[in-house]
Design a protein around this motif. Structure first.
Motif, PDB file in Angstrom:
ATOM      1  N   ASN A 148       7.866   4.495  -1.007  1.00  0.00           N
ATOM      2  CA  ASN A 148       8.206   4.246   0.402  1.00  0.00           C
ATOM      3  C   ASN A 148       9.698   4.368   0.665  1.00  0.00           C
ATOM      4  O   ASN A 148      10.173   4.032   1.746  1.00  0.00           O
ATOM      5  CB  ASN A 148       7.687   2.862   0.826  1.00  0.00           C
ATOM      6  CG  ASN A 148       8.205   1.740  -0.070  1.00  0.00           C
ATOM      7  OD1 ASN A 148       9.165   1.929  -0.829  1.00  0.00           O
ATOM      8  ND2 ASN A 148       7.577   0.579   0.002  1.00  0.00           N
ATOM      9  N   GLN A 187      -0.177   0.368   0.684  1.00  0.00           N
ATOM     10  CA  GLN A 187       1.203  -0.073   0.884  1.00  0.00           C
ATOM     11  C   GLN A 187       1.661  -1.066  -0.178  1.00  0.00           C
ATOM     12  O   GLN A 187       2.876  -1.272  -0.351  1.00  0.00           O
ATOM     13  CB  GLN A 187       1.345  -0.722   2.269  1.00  0.00           C
ATOM     14  CG  GLN A 187       1.083   0.213   3.435  1.00  0.00           C
ATOM     15  CD  GLN A 187       2.191   1.238   3.602  1.00  0.00           C
ATOM     16  OE1 GLN A 187       3.365   0.919   3.441  1.00  0.00           O
ATOM     17  NE2 GLN A 187       1.827   2.467   3.912  1.00  0.00           N
ATOM     18  N   GLY A 201       8.503  -0.477   4.969  1.00  0.00           N
ATOM     19  CA  GLY A 201       7.742  -0.506   3.726  1.00  0.00           C
ATOM     20  C   GLY A 201       7.572  -1.935   3.225  1.00  0.00           C
ATOM     21  O   GLY A 201       8.231  -2.853   3.705  1.00  0.00           O
ATOM     22  N   SER A 202       6.680  -2.068   2.282  1.00  0.00           N
ATOM     23  CA  SER A 202       6.419  -3.385   1.694  1.00  0.00           C
ATOM     24  C   SER A 202       7.169  -3.533   0.384  1.00  0.00           C
ATOM     25  O   SER A 202       7.362  -2.566  -0.359  1.00  0.00           O
ATOM     26  CB  SER A 202       4.914  -3.556   1.434  1.00  0.00           C
ATOM     27  OG  SER A 202       4.199  -3.508   2.647  1.00  0.00           O
ATOM     28  N   TYR A 218       7.911  -7.627   3.520  1.00  0.00           N
ATOM     29  CA  TYR A 218       8.058  -6.257   3.996  1.00  0.00           C
ATOM     30  C   TYR A 218       9.365  -6.111   4.762  1.00  0.00           C
ATOM     31  O   TYR A 218       9.995  -7.104   5.144  1.00  0.00           O
ATOM     32  CB  TYR A 218       6.850  -5.838   4.842  1.00  0.00           C
ATOM     33  CG  TYR A 218       6.689  -6.563   6.153  1.00  0.00           C
ATOM     34  CD1 TYR A 218       6.091  -7.825   6.205  1.00  0.00           C
ATOM     35  CD2 TYR A 218       7.129  -6.003   7.354  1.00  0.00           C
ATOM     36  CE1 TYR A 218       5.945  -8.490   7.396  1.00  0.00           C
ATOM     37  CE2 TYR A 218       6.972  -6.668   8.554  1.00  0.00           C
ATOM     38  CZ  TYR A 218       6.387  -7.907   8.573  1.00  0.00           C
ATOM     39  OH  TYR A 218       6.244  -8.573   9.759  1.00  0.00           O
ATOM     40  N   THR A 265       0.829  -2.333   9.183  1.00  0.00           N
ATOM     41  CA  THR A 265       0.190  -1.445   8.202  1.00  0.00           C
ATOM     42  C   THR A 265      -1.279  -1.186   8.483  1.00  0.00           C
ATOM     43  O   THR A 265      -1.872  -0.305   7.849  1.00  0.00           O
ATOM     44  CB  THR A 265       0.292  -2.045   6.793  1.00  0.00           C
ATOM     45  OG1 THR A 265      -0.489  -3.248   6.749  1.00  0.00           O
ATOM     46  CG2 THR A 265       1.736  -2.347   6.424  1.00  0.00           C
TER      47      THR A 265
END
Lengths: 156, 138
Positions: free
Chosen positions: B124, A82, A54-55, A44, A76
């Protein structure tokens, strides 16, 4: 002819930036021979402020063990959303994992940091087994891990 | 506790044979009753445990020596790279199990995530939309 040139210029102007923003980035992870079962690994990214961004990858498919990936889980709350679509098998001792992802260029030289948490059954958890600042300087450099991960190399 | 069951079952089976012989001779009723009970116990005892090499305490998430121990005493996957194939899918995968702290989205389920290639990576901001990861495990 002028119309054709204008059209070409416009389409180039619209598509070129999009192409320039993405780069295939490969993360090559070599595991140590730690003498245990397959390791769960969480890749991540945190931003320049240290906040979770983010991952990138989850090695290990069972969410119930994610709590043993301390940094990722703290960031998270164990939200499996995710890692939807970026989850694969756990990685055995001594093995090598190569992941190629199309990532935004903006990730590099902007203060982002890659973290790799690791956990192995019946062995202790390892938060930040590897930490790599995502900069031009670290591209192609093998960064040594602390416990289960021997090294991670980021290459473009 | 469970290791005692096979012994009890074995003893009951042996007792059944002995009592079977004894029932040919005049014996008192209480002994016959006990023999019948023993025979019944032998028939209902889980003999399969005698061939089962591990205890099944199902403590999939027990903590070993600081780490997680999802297979208890199993030692069958020393080079495990496919943790998805064991059969200990217990209650953690049930819908509605909350694993996120209050205020976070996308929580409320502890089911396993979608494997790579089955859905797009999360939006993301890190990934190029539409691109799927390529993975190689050696």
């Amino acid at each position: 002819m002028k119309l054709l040139n204008a059209t070409l210029a416009l389409t180039t102007a619209l598509t070129a930036p999009g192409l320039a923003l993405a780069t295939p980035v490969t993360f090559t992870t070599q595991m140590n021979s730690y003498g245990g079962d397959g390791a769960y690994l969480a890749f991540y990214v945190t931003d320049a402020a240290g906040a979770y961004a983010g991952s990138l990858w989850m090695a290990g498919g069972k969410a119930k063990y994610y709590k043993h990936l301390p940094g990722w889980y703290a960031a998270t709350g164990g939200d499996v959303g995710q890692v939807d679509g970026i989850t694969g098998a756990s990685v055995g001792a001594g093995r090598s994992l190569s992941i190629t992802l199309d990532l935004q260029d903006a990730l590099f030289d902007a203060g982002y940091v890659l973290h790799v948490d690791a956990s192995v059954e019946d062995m202790s958890d390892s938060a930040d087994d590897v930490v790599i600042p995502l900069t031009s300087a670290t591209i192609g450099q093998a960064v040594v891990g602390r416990r289960y991960v021997q090294s991670v190399t980021v290459s473009k | 506790m469970k290791p005692a069951f096979p012994l009890v079952a074995l003893a009951a089976a042996l007792s059944t044979s002995v009592f079977g012989v004894l029932t040919a001779a005049p014996i008192d009723a209480p002994l016959q009753a006990r023999a019948a009970a023993a025979a019944e116990a032998a028939q209902s005892a889980p003999f399969i445990l005698l061939a089962d090499g591990h205890d099944d305490d199902d403590d999939d998430e027990s903590w070993g020596f600081g780490g997680w121990g999802h297979r208890g005493g199993h030692d069958d996957d020393d080079d495990d790279d496919d943790d998805d194939d064991d059969d200990d899918d217990d209650d953690d995968g049930r819908a509605g199990a909350t694993v996120c702290p209050a205020g976070q989205t996308g929580c409320g389920r502890a089911a396993s995530p979608a494997p790579a290639g089955t859905v797009e990576p999360p939006a993301n901001g890190l990934f190029t939309p539409g691109a799927k990861p390529q993975v190689q495990l050696n």
